[in-house]
Write a protein that holds these residues in place. Structure first.
Motif, PDB file in Angstrom:
ATOM      1  N   LEU A 300       0.818  -1.207   0.000  1.00  0.00           N
ATOM      2  CA  LEU A 300       0.000   0.000   0.000  1.00  0.00           C
ATOM      3  C   LEU A 300       0.854   1.261   0.000  1.00  0.00           C
ATOM      4  O   LEU A 300       0.376   2.343  -0.370  1.00  0.00           O
ATOM      5  CB  LEU A 300      -0.934   0.003   1.212  1.00  0.00           C
ATOM      6  CG  LEU A 300      -1.993  -1.109   1.224  1.00  0.00           C
ATOM      7  CD1 LEU A 300      -2.649  -1.200   2.597  1.00  0.00           C
ATOM      8  CD2 LEU A 300      -3.033  -0.872   0.145  1.00  0.00           C
ATOM      9  N   LEU A 301       2.117   1.147   0.406  1.00  0.00           N
ATOM     10  CA  LEU A 301       3.019   2.299   0.365  1.00  0.00           C
ATOM     11  C   LEU A 301       3.240   2.786  -1.058  1.00  0.00           C
ATOM     12  O   LEU A 301       3.636   3.932  -1.280  1.00  0.00           O
ATOM     13  CB  LEU A 301       4.373   1.924   0.978  1.00  0.00           C
ATOM     14  CG  LEU A 301       4.400   1.560   2.462  1.00  0.00           C
ATOM     15  CD1 LEU A 301       5.772   1.040   2.848  1.00  0.00           C
ATOM     16  CD2 LEU A 301       4.020   2.769   3.311  1.00  0.00           C
ATOM     17  N   LEU A 302       2.986   1.925  -2.029  1.00  0.00           N
ATOM     18  CA  LEU A 302       3.271   2.242  -3.428  1.00  0.00           C
ATOM     19  C   LEU A 302       2.152   3.015  -4.109  1.00  0.00           C
ATOM     20  O   LEU A 302       2.349   3.577  -5.178  1.00  0.00           O
ATOM     21  CB  LEU A 302       3.519   0.948  -4.207  1.00  0.00           C
ATOM     22  CG  LEU A 302       4.674   0.074  -3.731  1.00  0.00           C
ATOM     23  CD1 LEU A 302       4.592  -1.304  -4.381  1.00  0.00           C
ATOM     24  CD2 LEU A 302       6.004   0.736  -4.044  1.00  0.00           C
ATOM     25  N   THR A 303       0.964   3.005  -3.536  1.00  0.00           N
ATOM     26  CA  THR A 303      -0.198   3.534  -4.222  1.00  0.00           C
ATOM     27  C   THR A 303      -0.779   4.760  -3.535  1.00  0.00           C
ATOM     28  O   THR A 303      -0.891   4.798  -2.304  1.00  0.00           O
ATOM     29  CB  THR A 303      -1.279   2.447  -4.346  1.00  0.00           C
ATOM     30  OG1 THR A 303      -2.516   3.039  -4.732  1.00  0.00           O
ATOM     31  CG2 THR A 303      -1.492   1.714  -3.033  1.00  0.00           C
ATOM     32  N   LYS A 395       4.770   2.957 -11.079  1.00  0.00           N
ATOM     33  CA  LYS A 395       4.425   1.780 -11.863  1.00  0.00           C
ATOM     34  C   LYS A 395       4.075   0.607 -10.947  1.00  0.00           C
ATOM     35  O   LYS A 395       3.088  -0.110 -11.179  1.00  0.00           O
ATOM     36  CB  LYS A 395       5.597   1.396 -12.769  1.00  0.00           C
ATOM     37  CG  LYS A 395       5.317   0.236 -13.717  1.00  0.00           C
ATOM     38  CD  LYS A 395       4.274   0.605 -14.752  1.00  0.00           C
ATOM     39  CE  LYS A 395       4.094  -0.482 -15.782  1.00  0.00           C
ATOM     40  NZ  LYS A 395       3.053  -0.143 -16.770  1.00  0.00           N
ATOM     41  N   LEU A 396       4.862   0.403  -9.904  1.00  0.00           N
ATOM     42  CA  LEU A 396       4.562  -0.655  -8.950  1.00  0.00           C
ATOM     43  C   LEU A 396       3.224  -0.400  -8.267  1.00  0.00           C
ATOM     44  O   LEU A 396       2.448  -1.323  -8.013  1.00  0.00           O
ATOM     45  CB  LEU A 396       5.669  -0.751  -7.898  1.00  0.00           C
ATOM     46  CG  LEU A 396       7.041  -1.223  -8.386  1.00  0.00           C
ATOM     47  CD1 LEU A 396       8.056  -1.103  -7.257  1.00  0.00           C
ATOM     48  CD2 LEU A 396       6.995  -2.646  -8.909  1.00  0.00           C
ATOM     49  N   GLY A 397       2.956   0.872  -7.984  1.00  0.00           N
ATOM     50  CA  GLY A 397       1.683   1.234  -7.364  1.00  0.00           C
ATOM     51  C   GLY A 397       0.496   0.916  -8.251  1.00  0.00           C
ATOM     52  O   GLY A 397      -0.571   0.510  -7.769  1.00  0.00           O
ATOM     53  N   GLU A 398       0.663   1.084  -9.551  1.00  0.00           N
ATOM     54  CA  GLU A 398      -0.405   0.738 -10.489  1.00  0.00           C
ATOM     55  C   GLU A 398      -0.711  -0.751 -10.431  1.00  0.00           C
ATOM     56  O   GLU A 398      -1.881  -1.163 -10.482  1.00  0.00           O
ATOM     57  CB  GLU A 398      -0.001   1.137 -11.910  1.00  0.00           C
ATOM     58  CG  GLU A 398       0.044   2.642 -12.145  1.00  0.00           C
ATOM     59  CD  GLU A 398       0.605   3.001 -13.511  1.00  0.00           C
ATOM     60  OE1 GLU A 398       0.920   2.077 -14.289  1.00  0.00           O
ATOM     61  OE2 GLU A 398       0.734   4.208 -13.802  1.00  0.00           O
ATOM     62  N   TYR A 399       0.325  -1.562 -10.331  1.00  0.00           N
ATOM     63  CA  TYR A 399       0.120  -3.007 -10.204  1.00  0.00           C
ATOM     64  C   TYR A 399      -0.702  -3.315  -8.955  1.00  0.00           C
ATOM     65  O   TYR A 399      -1.630  -4.133  -8.977  1.00  0.00           O
ATOM     66  CB  TYR A 399       1.461  -3.743 -10.113  1.00  0.00           C
ATOM     67  CG  TYR A 399       2.283  -3.780 -11.381  1.00  0.00           C
ATOM     68  CD1 TYR A 399       1.773  -3.351 -12.601  1.00  0.00           C
ATOM     69  CD2 TYR A 399       3.591  -4.249 -11.366  1.00  0.00           C
ATOM     70  CE1 TYR A 399       2.533  -3.398 -13.761  1.00  0.00           C
ATOM     71  CE2 TYR A 399       4.364  -4.305 -12.524  1.00  0.00           C
ATOM     72  CZ  TYR A 399       3.830  -3.870 -13.709  1.00  0.00           C
ATOM     73  OH  TYR A 399       4.593  -3.920 -14.847  1.00  0.00           O
ATOM     74  N   THR A 400      -0.340  -2.672  -7.852  1.00  0.00           N
ATOM     75  CA  THR A 400      -1.033  -2.905  -6.589  1.00  0.00           C
ATOM     76  C   THR A 400      -2.494  -2.499  -6.682  1.00  0.00           C
ATOM     77  O   THR A 400      -3.391  -3.208  -6.193  1.00  0.00           O
ATOM     78  CB  THR A 400      -0.341  -2.133  -5.453  1.00  0.00           C
ATOM     79  OG1 THR A 400       1.015  -2.567  -5.344  1.00  0.00           O
ATOM     80  CG2 THR A 400      -1.039  -2.344  -4.123  1.00  0.00           C
ATOM     81  N   GLU A 401      -2.760  -1.384  -7.302  1.00  0.00           N
ATOM     82  CA  GLU A 401      -4.138  -0.912  -7.441  1.00  0.00           C
ATOM     83  C   GLU A 401      -4.967  -1.873  -8.292  1.00  0.00           C
ATOM     84  O   GLU A 401      -6.137  -2.147  -7.984  1.00  0.00           O
ATOM     85  CB  GLU A 401      -4.153   0.493  -8.035  1.00  0.00           C
ATOM     86  CG  GLU A 401      -3.633   1.543  -7.067  1.00  0.00           C
ATOM     87  CD  GLU A 401      -3.525   2.923  -7.684  1.00  0.00           C
ATOM     88  OE1 GLU A 401      -3.960   3.095  -8.850  1.00  0.00           O
ATOM     89  OE2 GLU A 401      -3.018   3.840  -7.019  1.00  0.00           O
TER      90      GLU A 401
END
Length: 506
Positions: A300-303, A395-401
């Motif tokens: 969740l830190l990524l998004t 980009k990593l945050g997009e994966y998480t979302e």
């Protein structure tokens, strides 16, 4: 008169090959290294191109038979033979975490930059315990720890170290909680003197849905599992903060000594987060060490979209982060981080040959001062360095979302199906449910769903997990792959129903 010493004539040494050290990684073996790497690369490429199911379905006794002819006293003649053997014994039956049909445990698909870093990590083989064994690697690890601490909301005084995994990080959190209390409130140094007389009354508060490592770690720390106070969960299987405060008061009334509370940011069974802010305020009110197990929820830190779920993490004294669960990193890649670097002084031990007491650690940093169970330690931080520098947090945050959104769609799909029973929506991506068609009596739901899981596993078609809730057996989806679509989920649910009908006929 001097005596002449007799000289024993040794047998002539055996004649060695032109390059007797060609298997050692050094300047003269570059060609051999490239041959080996290219062979391994071919196997990996084949694994990607030809693996269509998450598992071959082979049973343990069948697989064991393939090992019966292996003789370590007789080396294989070349890499071709070696890789063929490894394909037969391992690769052909390896679990394929990258396929959408793998939806079982907390195993994420990995990103390619991290795999490129693995080549350097293994070959250069730095050890992260001291600066003279790693140099730039030490500073890279520290930089990533600082970055993660800032993302959590800690200030510039934070510190930490990469670990082997969440269980080790959670052990360090409880160790600091134990020793911090004894030193601050009793002036007792557990590291030097052992447990104080009142240690049997130490109490640590955890959710009933917290990770099992808490029990193991309490035992390892000499407190025993009796030190843990289990707090009931709410309807979303999150720690109930009201019941937490009641439990703290009860332990105080009984003459026990509350020393810590462990919150879970992403439970293994439900993917939900405890109320971090409310727990943090209670920890401060009652003077408890506040540790957060964010091994799963750290993604969740990524998004930006879902970052709010971690509000309150900044109140913690220490936190567990598993990059190999939610940052798409290869195993292992985990970290233990503290808000105040002085907290780690409790576990520092000096060895004259490694990290002498007189050394200036601002000048020559030594990560070994920050860990309890690892001396020699891989440069796992380089994998995350490659990932962040090439892909970036966004980009990593997009994966998480995408994962969280897909999980919510899947929850709605299960919830509206009259043949399925969903226990809870998920903050992250774990859905616990069971198949309960009209042709199965409710008393048989447990054995029926067990049969479905077993049938799917040995077909290799779908790998899903399971758990027990209130004594009953449930199936479990763990969605950690951004490539998994709602169509994939629909297909998996269809497979569950098909295998359910087959199981019912038998």
């Amino acid at each position: 008169m001097m005596k002449t010493a007799s000289v024993e004539v040794l047998e002539e040494a055996p004649v060695l090959s032109a390059d007797p050290y060609g298997d050692i990684f050094y300047a003269g073996s570059a060609e051999a290294y490239n041959t080996a790497i290219q062979g391994a690369l071919k196997v990996v490429t084949g694994f990607l191109q030809h693996t269509k199911k998450p598992f071959s379905g082979i049973k343990p006794d069948q697989l064991a038979q393939l090992f019966s002819t292996i003789d370590f006293d007789t080396p294989l003649p070349d890499y071709k033979s070696l890789l063929k053997e490894v394909e037969q014994l391992y690769v052909n039956h390896a679990t394929a975490f990258h396929l959408p049909q793998y939806i079982a445990h907390l195993n994420c698909p990995v990103v390619i930059p991290a795999l490129a870093a693995e080549v350097l990590v293994s070959a250069i083989n730095s050890s992260q315990d001291t600066y003279d064994q790693s140099a730039g690697g030490t500073l890279m690890e520290c930089k990533i720890i600082d970055w993660t601490g800032r993302e959590i909301g800690y200030g510039t005084d934070c510190d930490g170290v990469f670990t082997a995994g969440g269980s080790q990080s959670n052990l360090m959190g409880l160790l600091l909680a134990r020793d911090h209390y004894a030193m601050k409130h009793r002036g007792h140094n557990i590291k030097l003197l052992g447990l104080p007389e009142d240690a049997g009354r130490y109490r640590i508060f955890v959710s009933e849905k917290a990770h099992f490592s808490n029990q193991k770690n309490a035992s390892l720390l000499g407190l025993g599992e009796q030190a843990l106070v289990s707090i009931p969960a709410d309807e979303r299987f999150r720690m109930d903060a009201t019941l937490l405060e009641a439990a703290i008061k009860k332990e105080l009334e009984q003459g026990n000594i509350p020393i810590a509370v462990v919150a879970t940011a992403g439970t293994t069974d439900f993917g939900n987060l405890d109320p971090l802010l409310a727990i943090g305020r209670l920890a401060a009110q009652y003077g408890l060490w506040y540790h957060i197990d964010a091994a799963y929820g750290c993604g969740l830190l990524l998004t930006e979209k879902y970052r709010y779920l971690l509000n309150g993490a900044e109140l913690s004294d220490s936190i567990t982060v598993d990059y190999h669960k939610s940052f798409f990193q290869p195993i292992s890649s985990s970290a233990f981080i503290v808000k105040h670097k002085a907290s780690l002084d409790i576990i520092r031990h000096h060895a004259d040959y490694l990290n002498p007491e007189e050394q200036d650690y601002d000048e020559l940093p030594a990560q070994i001062n920050k860990t309890v169970t690892q001396s020699t330690r891989r440069f796992d931080a380089l994998k995350l360095w490659f990932t962040l520098r090439l892909m970036g947090k966004e980009k990593l945050g997009e994966y998480t979302e995408v994962i969280i959104d897909t999980a919510e769609q899947a929850a709605c799909l299960i919830e509206t199906d009259p043949e399925l029973e969903l226990l809870s929506h998920s903050d992250l991506g774990v859905l616990v449910f069971r198949h309960k068609p009209s042709y199965v009596h409710s008393r048989d739901y447990d054995t029926f769903n067990q049969a479905i899981k077993k049938s799917l596993f040995f077909s290799g078609e779908v790998l899903l997990a399971s758990t027990r809730v209130n004594g009953h057996f449930y199936l479990k989806f763990t969605i950690l792959n951004p490539l998994t679509t709602i169509t994939d989920i629909q297909n998996i649910l269809t497979a569950i129903k098909v295998h359910g009908k087959d199981a019912h006929r038998q």
